[in-house]
Motif scaffolding. Structure first.
Motif, PDB file in Angstrom:
ATOM      1  N   GLY A  29       0.374   9.086  -9.260  1.00  0.00           N
ATOM      2  CA  GLY A  29       0.696   9.227  -7.839  1.00  0.00           C
ATOM      3  C   GLY A  29       1.667   9.387  -7.496  1.00  0.00           C
ATOM      4  N   SER A  30       2.069  10.083  -5.767  1.00  0.00           N
ATOM      5  CA  SER A  30       3.046  10.692  -5.687  1.00  0.00           C
ATOM      6  C   SER A  30       4.045   9.597  -4.869  1.00  0.00           C
ATOM      7  CB  SER A  30       3.560  12.080  -4.542  1.00  0.00           C
ATOM      8  OG  SER A  30       2.291  12.110  -4.009  1.00  0.00           O
ATOM      9  N   ALA A  31       5.444   9.850  -4.121  1.00  0.00           N
ATOM     10  CA  ALA A  31       5.915   8.723  -3.397  1.00  0.00           C
ATOM     11  C   ALA A  31       5.286   9.009  -1.976  1.00  0.00           C
ATOM     12  CB  ALA A  31       7.076   9.046  -3.574  1.00  0.00           C
ATOM     13  N   SER A  32       5.257   8.557  -1.065  1.00  0.00           N
ATOM     14  CA  SER A  32       4.312   8.422   0.487  1.00  0.00           C
ATOM     15  C   SER A  32       5.730   8.363   0.663  1.00  0.00           C
ATOM     16  CB  SER A  32       3.924   6.944   1.031  1.00  0.00           C
ATOM     17  OG  SER A  32       2.599   6.838   0.049  1.00  0.00           O
ATOM     18  N   PRO A  33       5.706   9.053   2.264  1.00  0.00           N
ATOM     19  CA  PRO A  33       7.390   9.254   3.240  1.00  0.00           C
ATOM     20  C   PRO A  33       7.203   8.353   3.756  1.00  0.00           C
ATOM     21  CG  PRO A  33       5.644  10.965   3.879  1.00  0.00           C
ATOM     22  CD  PRO A  33       4.893   9.429   2.609  1.00  0.00           C
ATOM     23  N   ARG A  34       8.527   7.589   3.934  1.00  0.00           N
ATOM     24  CA  ARG A  34       9.359   6.137   4.201  1.00  0.00           C
ATOM     25  C   ARG A  34       9.366   6.213   5.275  1.00  0.00           C
ATOM     26  NH1 ARG A  34      14.290   8.351   0.093  1.00  0.00           N
ATOM     27  NH2 ARG A  34      13.502   7.653  -2.059  1.00  0.00           N
TER      28      ARG A  34
ATOM     29  N   PHE B 182       7.544  -2.654   8.714  1.00  0.00           N
ATOM     30  CA  PHE B 182       8.581  -1.141   8.161  1.00  0.00           C
ATOM     31  C   PHE B 182       8.512  -1.739   6.487  1.00  0.00           C
ATOM     32  CE2 PHE B 182       9.680  -3.034  12.017  1.00  0.00           C
ATOM     33  CZ  PHE B 182       9.971  -1.701  12.987  1.00  0.00           C
ATOM     34  N   ASN B 183       8.287  -0.193   5.548  1.00  0.00           N
ATOM     35  CA  ASN B 183       8.277  -0.226   4.457  1.00  0.00           C
ATOM     36  C   ASN B 183       9.744   0.565   3.954  1.00  0.00           C
ATOM     37  OD1 ASN B 183       5.884  -0.517   3.903  1.00  0.00           O
ATOM     38  ND2 ASN B 183       4.893   1.171   5.326  1.00  0.00           N
ATOM     39  N   ILE B 184      10.248  -0.578   3.271  1.00  0.00           N
ATOM     40  CA  ILE B 184      11.588   0.451   2.948  1.00  0.00           C
ATOM     41  C   ILE B 184      11.830   0.529   2.203  1.00  0.00           C
ATOM     42  CG2 ILE B 184      14.289  -0.749   3.885  1.00  0.00           C
ATOM     43  CD1 ILE B 184      12.586  -2.824   5.495  1.00  0.00           C
ATOM     44  N   THR B 185      12.860   1.628   1.980  1.00  0.00           N
ATOM     45  CA  THR B 185      13.071   1.890   0.318  1.00  0.00           C
ATOM     46  C   THR B 185      14.934   1.775   0.760  1.00  0.00           C
ATOM     47  OG1 THR B 185      11.639   3.821   0.524  1.00  0.00           O
ATOM     48  CG2 THR B 185      13.777   3.778  -1.275  1.00  0.00           C
ATOM     49  N   ALA B 186      15.757   0.988  -0.051  1.00  0.00           N
ATOM     50  CA  ALA B 186      17.197   0.807  -0.064  1.00  0.00           C
ATOM     51  C   ALA B 186      17.554   1.686  -1.464  1.00  0.00           C
ATOM     52  CB  ALA B 186      17.591  -0.015  -0.208  1.00  0.00           C
TER      53      ALA B 186
ATOM     54  N   PRO C 262       1.276  -1.649   0.022  1.00  0.00           N
ATOM     55  CA  PRO C 262      -0.083  -0.271  -0.230  1.00  0.00           C
ATOM     56  C   PRO C 262       1.202   1.015  -0.074  1.00  0.00           C
ATOM     57  CG  PRO C 262      -0.933  -1.918   0.903  1.00  0.00           C
ATOM     58  CD  PRO C 262       0.018  -1.663   1.064  1.00  0.00           C
ATOM     59  N   ALA C 263       1.834   1.109   0.905  1.00  0.00           N
ATOM     60  CA  ALA C 263       2.809   2.232   0.977  1.00  0.00           C
ATOM     61  C   ALA C 263       3.354   2.857  -0.461  1.00  0.00           C
ATOM     62  CB  ALA C 263       3.923   2.564   2.345  1.00  0.00           C
ATOM     63  N   PHE C 264       3.513   1.999  -1.361  1.00  0.00           N
ATOM     64  CA  PHE C 264       4.042   1.925  -2.633  1.00  0.00           C
ATOM     65  C   PHE C 264       3.641   1.397  -4.199  1.00  0.00           C
ATOM     66  CE2 PHE C 264       8.012   0.500  -0.410  1.00  0.00           C
ATOM     67  CZ  PHE C 264       8.500   1.695   0.092  1.00  0.00           C
ATOM     68  N   SER C 265       2.041   1.953  -4.321  1.00  0.00           N
ATOM     69  CA  SER C 265       1.324   0.919  -5.184  1.00  0.00           C
ATOM     70  C   SER C 265       0.970   2.241  -6.038  1.00  0.00           C
ATOM     71  CB  SER C 265       0.248  -0.078  -4.594  1.00  0.00           C
ATOM     72  OG  SER C 265      -0.521   0.931  -3.681  1.00  0.00           O
ATOM     73  N   ASP C 266       0.978   3.257  -5.400  1.00  0.00           N
ATOM     74  CA  ASP C 266       0.618   4.803  -6.248  1.00  0.00           C
ATOM     75  C   ASP C 266       1.595   4.642  -6.962  1.00  0.00           C
ATOM     76  OD1 ASP C 266      -2.253   4.125  -5.878  1.00  0.00           O
ATOM     77  OD2 ASP C 266      -2.080   5.163  -4.471  1.00  0.00           O
TER      78      ASP C 266
ATOM     79  N   GLU D 145      16.138   2.322  -6.858  1.00  0.00           N
ATOM     80  CA  GLU D 145      15.511   2.279  -5.229  1.00  0.00           C
ATOM     81  C   GLU D 145      15.054   0.737  -5.195  1.00  0.00           C
ATOM     82  OE1 GLU D 145      13.439   6.918  -4.217  1.00  0.00           O
ATOM     83  OE2 GLU D 145      12.081   5.081  -4.457  1.00  0.00           O
ATOM     84  N   THR D 146      15.153   0.033  -4.242  1.00  0.00           N
ATOM     85  CA  THR D 146      14.390  -1.423  -4.004  1.00  0.00           C
ATOM     86  C   THR D 146      13.315  -1.202  -2.518  1.00  0.00           C
ATOM     87  OG1 THR D 146      16.357  -3.219  -4.908  1.00  0.00           O
ATOM     88  CG2 THR D 146      14.594  -3.450  -2.739  1.00  0.00           C
ATOM     89  N   ARG D 147      12.349  -1.636  -3.101  1.00  0.00           N
ATOM     90  CA  ARG D 147      11.091  -1.104  -2.063  1.00  0.00           C
ATOM     91  C   ARG D 147      10.423  -2.394  -1.615  1.00  0.00           C
ATOM     92  NH1 ARG D 147       7.958   3.082  -5.608  1.00  0.00           N
ATOM     93  NH2 ARG D 147       8.848   2.641  -7.116  1.00  0.00           N
ATOM     94  N   VAL D 148      10.879  -2.566   0.002  1.00  0.00           N
ATOM     95  CA  VAL D 148       9.813  -3.669   0.005  1.00  0.00           C
ATOM     96  C   VAL D 148       9.469  -3.539   1.260  1.00  0.00           C
ATOM     97  CG1 VAL D 148      11.513  -5.270  -0.671  1.00  0.00           C
ATOM     98  CG2 VAL D 148      12.196  -4.388   1.527  1.00  0.00           C
ATOM     99  N   ARG D 149       8.398  -4.487   1.915  1.00  0.00           N
ATOM    100  CA  ARG D 149       8.120  -3.883   3.433  1.00  0.00           C
ATOM    101  C   ARG D 149       8.476  -5.623   4.361  1.00  0.00           C
ATOM    102  NH1 ARG D 149       1.242  -4.510   4.456  1.00  0.00           N
ATOM    103  NH2 ARG D 149       1.164  -6.741   5.688  1.00  0.00           N
ATOM    104  N   LEU D 150       8.849  -5.670   5.325  1.00  0.00           N
ATOM    105  CA  LEU D 150       9.389  -6.366   5.884  1.00  0.00           C
ATOM    106  C   LEU D 150       8.324  -6.424   7.289  1.00  0.00           C
ATOM    107  CD1 LEU D 150      11.475  -8.079   6.935  1.00  0.00           C
ATOM    108  CD2 LEU D 150      12.124  -6.002   7.336  1.00  0.00           C
ATOM    109  N   ASP D 151       7.475  -7.586   7.755  1.00  0.00           N
ATOM    110  CA  ASP D 151       6.642  -8.071   8.874  1.00  0.00           C
ATOM    111  C   ASP D 151       7.388  -8.561   9.467  1.00  0.00           C
ATOM    112  OD1 ASP D 151       4.893  -6.219   6.891  1.00  0.00           O
ATOM    113  OD2 ASP D 151       3.712  -8.118   6.505  1.00  0.00           O
ATOM    114  N   LEU D 152       7.309  -8.283  11.165  1.00  0.00           N
ATOM    115  CA  LEU D 152       7.701  -8.876  12.266  1.00  0.00           C
ATOM    116  C   LEU D 152       6.779  -9.094  12.925  1.00  0.00           C
ATOM    117  CD1 LEU D 152      11.196  -6.397  12.928  1.00  0.00           C
ATOM    118  CD2 LEU D 152      10.979  -9.108  10.892  1.00  0.00           C
ATOM    119  N   GLN D 153       7.024 -10.285  13.755  1.00  0.00           N
ATOM    120  CA  GLN D 153       6.188 -10.361  14.997  1.00  0.00           C
ATOM    121  C   GLN D 153       7.080 -11.034  15.659  1.00  0.00           C
ATOM    122  OE1 GLN D 153       3.104 -13.569  14.994  1.00  0.00           O
ATOM    123  NE2 GLN D 153       1.764 -12.026  15.462  1.00  0.00           N
TER     124      GLN D 153
END
Length: 233
Positions: A124-129, A165-169, A37-41, A82-90
């Motif tokens: 769309g425009s980039a969301s805050p990272r 975490f939404n991560i942009t490297a 969702p943070a990057f889809s647009d 840029e590489t954009r991924v989402r990391l879920d940790l539990q």
């Protein structure tokens, strides 16, 4: 697949969950920006070899909704800048898990071949990272972006507690950088480092200049709104 190299190396497929008994956290990595969702647009850009070794058919006409990145990777491509991924940790430990740092461990840096830029545009425009990692720094460490300032990363995860975490490297260098995500965990005073890769291979990010730029639309490839039969021809 989990193997002991540096702590453990966790090989992730798209949206795969790793909950091995030996791990103090359950991990889910989302690697398709179109499905995050943070990057889809936002627009997606990839760099692929101008002369790929093998043809890989376009998966479907609406691949910009999902599958575009994996298609480009199968051609030997890299994420463009840029590489954009989402990391879920539990958390899985009753004693809590201290996650003191998230870094990118650089595996290799090598010259880029001649490349073609391919992409999916978005209005769309980039969301805050949430988190950013500068792959060009001496120690690529994840930082929060808070009111324009980069703040250190670190938190404690209780059992059953989940953090996303939404991560942009990113890189600005005209080379190919191969890297893995590295988590420094501490459980009951013991260090438990974990590394995460991309389908058994390092992540690949490059800011190499492209010979040509093409955009995928529903009726095929386009070069400045002009249809193109084969971007690699």
């Amino acid at each position: 697949m989990i193997s002991a190299v540096v702590g453990v190396v966790v090989t992730m497929g798209g949206d795969e969950v790793i909950e091995g008994r030996s791990l103090p956290v359950a991990i889910r990595l989302h690697d398709d920006p179109a499905q995050i969702p943070a990057f889809s647009d936002t627009s997606m850009r990839m760099l692929v070899p101008a002369r790929p070794q093998a043809a890989v058919p376009v998966p479907r006409r609406d691949m910009c909704s999902g599958g575009f990145r994996s298609w480009a990777l199968r051609l030997g491509g890299s994420d463009s800048e840029e590489t954009r991924v989402r990391l879920d940790l539990q958390g899985r430990s009753t004693k809590g898990v201290l996650i003191s740092s998230l870094t990118a461990r650089i595996v290799a840096v090598h010259p880029s071949p001649a490349v073609v830029g391919v992409g999916c545009d978005s209005a769309g425009s980039a969301s805050p990272r949430d988190l950013s990692i500068d792959l060009d720094s001496a120690r690529p460490t994840a930082r929060y972006l808070v009111k324009g300032r980069r703040e250190p990363f670190g938190f404690t995860l209780a059992k059953a507690e989940t953090e996303v975490f939404n991560i942009t490297a990113y890189t600005r260098r005209p080379v190919v950088i191969e890297w893995r995500l590295h988590l420094d965990l501490t459980v009951d005073g013991k260090s438990r480092p974990i590394e995460i890769d991309d389908h058994g291979k390092p992540f690949r990010t490059s800011a190499a200049p492209a010979e040509r730029q093409y955009t995928w639309q529903y009726d095929g490839w386009h070069d400045h709104e002009k249809p193109v039969a084969d971007p690699f021809g």
